[in-house]
Design a protein around this motif. Structure first.
Motif, mmCIF file in Angstrom:
data_model
loop_
_atom_site.group_PDB
_atom_site.id
_atom_site.type_symbol
_atom_site.label_atom_id
_atom_site.label_comp_id
_atom_site.label_asym_id
_atom_site.label_seq_id
_atom_site.Cartn_x
_atom_site.Cartn_y
_atom_site.Cartn_z
ATOM 1 N N GLU A 106 -1.917 -7.839 3.302
ATOM 2 C CA GLU A 106 -1.047 -8.457 2.298
ATOM 3 C C GLU A 106 -0.238 -9.584 2.904
ATOM 4 O OE1 GLU A 106 1.283 -5.623 0.125
ATOM 5 O OE2 GLU A 106 -0.400 -4.252 -0.127
ATOM 6 N N GLY A 107 -0.866 -10.417 3.733
ATOM 7 C CA GLY A 107 -0.188 -11.581 4.285
ATOM 8 C C GLY A 107 0.934 -11.256 5.234
ATOM 9 N N GLY A 108 0.854 -10.139 5.910
ATOM 10 C CA GLY A 108 1.895 -9.766 6.860
ATOM 11 C C GLY A 108 2.908 -8.816 6.260
ATOM 12 N N GLN A 109 3.012 -8.763 4.926
ATOM 13 C CA GLN A 109 3.871 -7.765 4.273
ATOM 14 C C GLN A 109 3.278 -6.391 4.549
ATOM 15 O OE1 GLN A 109 5.182 -8.393 0.118
ATOM 16 N NE2 GLN A 109 4.041 -6.541 -0.352
ATOM 17 N N MET A 110 4.146 -5.382 4.636
ATOM 18 C CA MET A 110 3.660 -4.023 4.884
ATOM 19 C C MET A 110 2.723 -3.609 3.743
ATOM 20 S SD MET A 110 3.730 -1.502 6.992
ATOM 21 C CE MET A 110 5.086 -1.916 8.045
ATOM 22 N N PRO A 111 1.458 -3.298 4.031
ATOM 23 C CA PRO A 111 0.481 -2.986 2.977
ATOM 24 C C PRO A 111 0.874 -1.746 2.182
ATOM 25 C CG PRO A 111 -0.607 -3.289 5.092
ATOM 26 C CD PRO A 111 0.858 -3.256 5.359
ATOM 27 N N LEU A 112 0.423 -1.702 0.948
ATOM 28 C CA LEU A 112 0.769 -0.619 0.040
ATOM 29 C C LEU A 112 0.387 0.738 0.614
ATOM 30 C CD1 LEU A 112 1.813 0.142 -2.803
ATOM 31 C CD2 LEU A 112 -0.537 0.025 -3.574
ATOM 32 N N ARG B 245 3.043 1.717 2.908
ATOM 33 C CA ARG B 245 4.380 1.870 2.322
ATOM 34 C C ARG B 245 4.551 3.240 1.667
ATOM 35 N NH1 ARG B 245 3.708 -3.605 0.252
ATOM 36 N NH2 ARG B 245 3.335 -2.793 -1.835
#
Length: 157
Positions: A50-56, A59
């Motif tokens: 997810e572009g460096g965001q913590m993936p679902l 999470r």
């Protein structure tokens, strides 16, 4: 109306877009993939990224629980113990314990103990020193004139 006359409504289906077939097609040159970068190339596999965001999937909390100190018991039916007695592998006069069952070949590994279950028929008068026993197993053993001693804090069930 005949089967060969059945058609979709007008405009219900579209022809697929053929990408990379010249600028005039509307999907030429880069074929709708944009310019440069990983996803513009073939063989891309960044499913959970997810572009460096913590993936679902990272999470969300983990589910379930495995006890780190769970008691693992061998389960033995009284019918199997009777077979061992009939074959002469278990001594009738000796107390049946985890070690004697391993020596007789009834169970392969000692683990944390033995639980006796009530499937089968017991004719021999035996005394047991085991981690657990079902109610039906205790009844069958006492009916045959035997005795059950429970070791540890394994509840009857």
């Amino acid at each position: 109306m005949k089967l060969n006359e059945i058609r979709d409504n007008e405009g219900a289906t579209k022809n697929r877009m053929r990408v990379g077939r010249g600028i005039g097609s509307g999907k030429g040159k880069t074929g709708g993939r944009g310019v440069k970068g990983q996803t513009s190339r073939s063989g891309v596999a960044i499913k959970g990224f997810e572009g460096g965001q913590m993936p679902l999937h990272r999470r969300l909390p983990k589910r379930g629980f495995n006890k780190p100190n769970a008691i693992v018991l061998n389960e033995v039916n009284i019918g199997r113990i009777q077979q061992a007695v009939d074959a002469g592998k278990l001594d009738k006069s000796a107390t049946v314990t985890n070690e004697t069952l391993v020596a007789a070949g009834v169970i392969s590994k000692p683990r944390d103990g033995v639980k006796i279950l009530g499937v089968g028929e017991l004719k021999a008068k035996l005394s047991f020193q085991v981690a657990g026993a079902s109610k039906s197993a205790v009844e069958a053993i006492e009916k045959a004139g035997g005795l059950v001693t429970l070791l540890g804090a394994v509840a009857e069930a």
